[in-house]
Every structure is written in structure tokens, then in C-alpha cells.
Motif scaffolding. Sequence first.
Motif, PDB file in Angstrom:
ATOM      1  N   ALA A  47      22.482   0.746 -32.244  1.00 58.50           N
ATOM      2  CA  ALA A  47      22.425   0.620 -33.703  1.00 58.50           C
ATOM      3  C   ALA A  47      20.987   0.719 -34.192  1.00 58.50           C
ATOM      4  N   GLY A  48      20.795   1.508 -35.201  1.00 54.53           N
ATOM      5  CA  GLY A  48      19.463   1.641 -35.783  1.00 54.53           C
ATOM      6  C   GLY A  48      18.628   2.729 -35.138  1.00 54.53           C
ATOM      7  N   ARG A  81      31.790   0.633 -26.826  1.00 51.63           N
ATOM      8  CA  ARG A  81      30.525   1.357 -26.655  1.00 51.63           C
ATOM      9  C   ARG A  81      29.398   0.681 -27.437  1.00 51.63           C
ATOM     10  N   ALA A  82      29.696   0.242 -28.641  1.00 49.12           N
ATOM     11  CA  ALA A  82      28.673  -0.410 -29.463  1.00 49.12           C
ATOM     12  C   ALA A  82      28.211  -1.711 -28.810  1.00 49.12           C
ATOM     13  N   GLU A  83      29.144  -2.457 -28.246  1.00 46.80           N
ATOM     14  CA  GLU A  83      28.779  -3.710 -27.587  1.00 46.80           C
ATOM     15  C   GLU A  83      27.950  -3.441 -26.328  1.00 46.80           C
ATOM     16  N   LEU A  84      28.312  -2.405 -25.572  1.00 48.38           N
ATOM     17  CA  LEU A  84      27.528  -2.056 -24.386  1.00 48.38           C
ATOM     18  C   LEU A  84      26.123  -1.619 -24.774  1.00 48.38           C
ATOM     19  N   ALA A  85      26.024  -0.834 -25.841  1.00 46.20           N
ATOM     20  CA  ALA A  85      24.709  -0.385 -26.304  1.00 46.20           C
ATOM     21  C   ALA A  85      23.862  -1.573 -26.740  1.00 46.20           C
ATOM     22  N   ARG A 109      24.047  -4.676 -25.674  1.00 45.03           N
ATOM     23  CA  ARG A 109      23.616  -5.451 -24.511  1.00 45.03           C
ATOM     24  C   ARG A 109      22.567  -4.728 -23.693  1.00 45.03           C
ATOM     25  N   ALA A 110      22.716  -3.418 -23.565  1.00 48.44           N
ATOM     26  CA  ALA A 110      21.719  -2.659 -22.809  1.00 48.44           C
ATOM     27  C   ALA A 110      20.380  -2.670 -23.526  1.00 48.44           C
ATOM     28  N   GLN A 111      20.425  -2.583 -24.855  1.00 48.44           N
ATOM     29  CA  GLN A 111      19.191  -2.567 -25.634  1.00 48.44           C
ATOM     30  C   GLN A 111      18.508  -3.930 -25.608  1.00 48.44           C
ATOM     31  N   ALA A 112      19.325  -5.000 -25.552  1.00 47.32           N
ATOM     32  CA  ALA A 112      18.761  -6.350 -25.566  1.00 47.32           C
ATOM     33  C   ALA A 112      18.301  -6.802 -24.185  1.00 47.32           C
ATOM     34  N   ALA A 113      18.625  -6.017 -23.154  1.00 49.73           N
ATOM     35  CA  ALA A 113      18.245  -6.417 -21.798  1.00 49.73           C
ATOM     36  C   ALA A 113      16.732  -6.387 -21.655  1.00 49.73           C
ATOM     37  N   PRO A 114      16.147  -7.356 -20.968  1.00 49.78           N
ATOM     38  CA  PRO A 114      14.699  -7.366 -20.768  1.00 49.78           C
ATOM     39  C   PRO A 114      14.262  -6.188 -19.915  1.00 49.78           C
TER      40      PRO A 114
END
Length: 395
Positions: free
Chosen positions: A234-235, A358-362, A364-369
Motif C-alpha cells: 500500500a502506498g 495478498r494485501a495482508e502479505l504485502a 507483513r513483508a513491508q513491515a518486516a525488519p
Amino acid sequence: MLVGVDLGAPHFDGELQELGLLAETAGMDPVARLTCRRKAPDAALFVGSGKADEIRLLAEAEGAQEVLFDQALSPVQQRNLERAIGLPVNDRTLLILEIFAQRARSHEGKLQVELARLQYLSTRLVRRWSHLERQQGGIGGRGGPGETQIELDRRMIGESIKRTKERLIKVKRQRRTQRRQRERRETFNISLVGYTNAGKSTLFNALVKARAYAADQLFATLDTTTRQLYLDHAGAAEDGSAGRSVSLSDTVGFIRDLPHGLVEAFQATLQEAADADLLLHVVDAANPGFPEQMAEVQRVLHDIGAGGVPQLAVFNKLDALDESRRPHALQDTMDVEGRSVGRVFVSARTGEGLPLLRAELARRAQAAPPLNNPTSGPATPIGHNHGLHSRDLDE
């Protein structure tokens, strides 16, 4: 003929549906089913002499050629039952091993199945042997002086187990090398786990547009398959950034009473789940027994060291739910072993709910350190490796 014994376990399958599916998956045709209840197994015949006679009469009447028990039998019980019934008698453990032997395709998978099969047979050398007389010593004899056939067979199986373990060690060494390469790529790794026939391979194909084998049967997938999955976060359009590619792995399904030898033998394959950054726990939402299936998956995950990996519950087969059972919202949270876990309802067959997943996976992947580069710091502990390679593991 299918036989089940209710020993008071909460998950007893009174209709023997799962055992019937296992038998059909192995290419057999169930012609009769019989269940009984006991406080404890009979030491000699598991079901007792009276019930063994009843099984024999029903098997004869229905023309059965083999008897399958839904519980694990000891070698002595198996041998005594065959003598009492007059037919080959096998248990759930051997049935699962037979299916795995039929379905394994990769070199590693075949080695793992062979190891589990050899370990199972090593405890059953007394079965159906009619040549247990003493070996003749002297020149040209197969065994040493006075060595019995059973001792010779046990030694030969022991040597085969040793050779198979040595070959698996080489395969694991290759996997460690591959994991180091994945770490350098700093790829976010997602593994699909769940009870067998929950729809993992169908969901895998829907997400990555792959053509992995998927069928409405138990253990349709045995060998781990990995593909790259591109996710728009997102974004991304507003800030000019690109989405993120992650690695998605489809793994073998779990099942109730999975033979412990198989869990050990498939440690290398199941290591994909232990090394994941996120587990997609795929659940058959249309199965009334899904809570028990989820509990079994959690038990196996703890056994392989993946109990602490973050999870996202994916309730699949939304299209198979009656209107009265459909959820009010396609995304919420649920309690799993005392912790709050995100949940998404989808239909891998129709595509409903997949954009939300897909949005939820994206997210979580984006928020991963950021993932550590192993070349510039201490080695990553086993069980906390990050990333997977982008090609098939079974090629």
C-alpha cells in the motif's frame, strides 16, 4: 477392511473417513468398516480374541483381501492378528509410508521415505518369515557361524539405514549451502503449512500462477516447491517505491498420528517451515473437524522447531461453506494456543478473498525488519534462517 478401536481419544474417527481416504489414496478399495471400544489395547491381539473372530468373519463375507487398522500395531499384535484372521494385517503407519513412497518425486523425498520405511521394517523382522532356521556355517555361508536369518536381516537393514542417513547428510549439507545463498539475497520467506487436503497446493497455484500438482486427495504434495511472489504494498504508487518479492513455499501436509519416524525422516523438508519468516496456516474451513486439525498442525510445528514462527491463518474453501456458516467479515483475528493470530477467509478455487490475502502479505513483508547479512555478523542460528532461493527445491 477398515478397523478402528476407540480407546477414549478425543479425536476418534467413528466413521473411519480419514482411514478410508488414506486407503483410496494408496489405491485400495474399502469394502467393510468395523469399529469397537476398549479401555486399553489387548497385548496380544489389540482387539481381543472375540473381536478378531468377528473381523475374520466379516472380512470373509465381504471378500476383503487385507485388514487395515486406524491405530498403530506392535509387531507382535500384527503377527498374531494375521494368524487369527488369516489375512495380511497392516496399520495406519504403514499405510502412510506406502502413500509417501508412491508420491515422493525428488531425490531427497525418496531418501526420506526410504529411511522411514527401513526404520519401520527394522522392528517387524518377525513378520511372515518362514526361513528363520539357523544358518549353516562354513565356507560360502551368508552369515557367520550360527547366525540366524533374523540376525542377518536385521544387520542388512541396519547397514541400509546407515547408508541412507549418510546420503541424507549430504543433501542437508547442500541445503545449508543454498540457505546461505538465500540469506545473502535477504528474501522474505513464507511457507504454506496445514492439514493434508486443506487446499495448500491450490492456494499456492492461485497466488504464484504456478502449476504444482493439486488434487482432492490426501498427500497430493510431498516435495517442497518454491516460487517467487511479487507483492505490491500500500502506498507504493504514491511514494514511487516498488513492491517486494517474497519466496512462497508449498510443503507436505500434516495428518493426525503422523508416524514419528516420518517426522524425523522429513526433518530436512520440514525445515523450510522452521526457517520461514511467516507461516500461512491453511485450514479447510468447510471441515467440521478443523479445530482438531489445527491442533495437530500446531503439535507437529512444535516438534520440528517451528512453533515460534509468526503465523497467519488462511481459512480456505470459502466457496464450500453454506450461507449460514459464512463469516461476517473476511478478515479478523483468532486465538491460537493463547496468542492472537490474524485470519483471512479465502477460496483458492474461485479467487474470493485472495486480494485481501495478498494485501495482508504485502503489509507483513513491508513491515518486516531488514534481514541481517550473514557475511557481516555472527552466523544465523538454526531454525531462524531468513530467505529462500527463487527456484524449485525439487528440481
